[in-house]
Design a protein around this motif. Sequence first.
Motif, mmCIF file in Angstrom:
data_model
loop_
_atom_site.group_PDB
_atom_site.id
_atom_site.type_symbol
_atom_site.label_atom_id
_atom_site.label_comp_id
_atom_site.label_asym_id
_atom_site.label_seq_id
_atom_site.Cartn_x
_atom_site.Cartn_y
_atom_site.Cartn_z
ATOM 1 N N UNK A 10 -1.413 1.253 5.117
ATOM 2 C CA UNK A 10 -3.184 1.138 5.230
ATOM 3 C C UNK A 10 -4.041 0.686 4.500
ATOM 4 N N UNK A 11 -3.618 1.379 2.933
ATOM 5 C CA UNK A 11 -4.633 0.768 2.276
ATOM 6 C C UNK A 11 -4.704 -0.979 1.931
ATOM 7 N N UNK A 12 -4.248 -1.504 2.788
ATOM 8 C CA UNK A 12 -5.278 -2.993 2.264
ATOM 9 C C UNK A 12 -4.859 -3.279 3.556
ATOM 10 N N UNK A 13 -6.325 -2.448 3.856
ATOM 11 C CA UNK A 13 -7.214 -2.466 5.190
ATOM 12 C C UNK A 13 -9.118 -2.202 4.751
ATOM 13 N N UNK A 14 -8.806 -2.000 3.457
ATOM 14 C CA UNK A 14 -10.157 -2.039 3.363
ATOM 15 C C UNK A 14 -11.166 -3.342 3.465
ATOM 16 N N UNK A 15 -12.427 -3.005 3.645
ATOM 17 C CA UNK A 15 -12.908 -4.517 4.420
ATOM 18 C C UNK A 15 -13.937 -5.383 3.258
ATOM 19 N N UNK A 18 -3.835 -6.289 -7.382
ATOM 20 C CA UNK A 18 -2.122 -5.458 -6.873
ATOM 21 C C UNK A 18 -2.374 -4.824 -5.824
ATOM 22 N N UNK A 19 -3.066 -3.972 -5.504
ATOM 23 C CA UNK A 19 -2.727 -4.304 -4.248
ATOM 24 C C UNK A 19 -3.074 -4.697 -3.498
ATOM 25 N N UNK A 20 -4.205 -5.170 -2.675
ATOM 26 C CA UNK A 20 -4.907 -5.448 -1.993
ATOM 27 C C UNK A 20 -4.848 -7.400 -2.408
ATOM 28 N N UNK A 21 -4.354 -7.668 -3.083
ATOM 29 C CA UNK A 21 -4.417 -9.224 -2.563
ATOM 30 C C UNK A 21 -5.418 -9.500 -3.678
ATOM 31 N N UNK A 31 -3.028 -12.945 -12.317
ATOM 32 C CA UNK A 31 -2.051 -12.767 -12.879
ATOM 33 C C UNK A 31 -1.699 -11.553 -12.788
ATOM 34 N N UNK A 32 -2.594 -10.555 -12.239
ATOM 35 C CA UNK A 32 -1.921 -9.844 -11.345
ATOM 36 C C UNK A 32 -1.374 -9.991 -10.193
ATOM 37 N N UNK A 33 -1.918 -10.355 -9.190
ATOM 38 C CA UNK A 33 -1.418 -10.377 -7.943
ATOM 39 C C UNK A 33 -0.404 -11.433 -6.941
ATOM 40 N N UNK A 34 -0.197 -11.689 -8.475
ATOM 41 C CA UNK A 34 1.435 -12.483 -8.472
ATOM 42 C C UNK A 34 2.229 -11.605 -9.080
ATOM 43 N N UNK A 35 1.935 -10.416 -9.945
ATOM 44 C CA UNK A 35 3.177 -9.806 -10.075
ATOM 45 C C UNK A 35 3.719 -8.662 -9.388
ATOM 46 N N UNK A 36 2.521 -8.591 -8.109
ATOM 47 C CA UNK A 36 2.557 -7.759 -7.088
ATOM 48 C C UNK A 36 4.627 -7.636 -6.062
ATOM 49 N N UNK A 37 4.969 -9.512 -6.273
ATOM 50 C CA UNK A 37 5.684 -10.184 -5.910
ATOM 51 C C UNK A 37 6.954 -9.466 -6.456
ATOM 52 N N UNK A 38 7.377 -8.490 -7.916
ATOM 53 C CA UNK A 38 8.678 -7.854 -8.246
ATOM 54 C C UNK A 38 8.139 -6.718 -8.505
ATOM 55 N N UNK A 39 6.974 -6.817 -9.137
ATOM 56 C CA UNK A 39 6.823 -5.135 -9.306
ATOM 57 C C UNK A 39 6.729 -3.688 -8.157
ATOM 58 N N UNK A 40 7.173 -2.644 -8.489
ATOM 59 C CA UNK A 40 7.613 -2.079 -7.550
ATOM 60 C C UNK A 40 6.589 -1.007 -6.950
ATOM 61 N N UNK A 41 6.317 -0.447 -6.509
ATOM 62 C CA UNK A 41 5.339 1.036 -5.917
ATOM 63 C C UNK A 41 5.180 1.650 -7.024
ATOM 64 N N UNK A 42 6.415 2.081 -7.689
ATOM 65 C CA UNK A 42 6.718 3.435 -8.114
ATOM 66 C C UNK A 42 5.741 2.947 -10.007
#
Length: 219
Positions: free
Chosen positions: A116-121, A32-35, A182-193
């Motif tokens: 910046x949390x989406x830059x972890x190598x 969800x956070x990084x794809x 499943x959960x990476x797809x939810x990232x398109x509609x689910x909010x940060x909170x």
Amino acid sequence: MDWSNIAAFAATEFLLCLSPGPAVLLVVGLSMRQGFWRSQAAAAGILTTNAIYFALSAAGVASLILASATLFYVVKIIGAAYLAWLGLGMIVPLWRAWRRGEKGGIPLAEAASTSARFTAPPLTLYWKGISIQASNPKNLAFFVAILPQFIDPHGPVALQMLVFGGVSVLLELPVLLIYALAFSALAKVITERVVQWLEAIAGGVLIALAGILAWERRA
């Protein structure tokens, strides 16, 4: 080789893979956070650790660890402390957002481009997968307490361990893939909170697991 033992092990392993333990929580959170693809780096680390545990079981090292109550308890405490630290780290973002009064109403995928949390190598995530899987000595106990039940002592033990290891990877990999997709797809509609609340709940579960792991006595 006894194929009925292999089938029984496969059924047991599959059911255990479906349970949302710390490894699954890690993959879900990263997806969800990084794809999806970055979460698979952690999944590779998790499977690597499982392969190491199979090797330890085959060599008898795991039995030596479990034979020493003191050493086993030390491993448990270290693992529990790390799980608690990970759980606390999942709760802190929600607490900080609450302190700053942030709304967190932007879909997670939209916020990803500026976070910046989406830059972890991938290598960092790979080692994180290894560390969280290795930090729980319950995984080691599984290979000592459960796996031997499926071993035929009159057959080639090394070959059986190799087959069981392959079966474990072939079963756990698609389960982790499904969770991540499943959960990476939810990232398109689910909010940060919402994600912060989910992660905080998962963090609470990890802390609870850490407490149980630290205080329960070895049978």
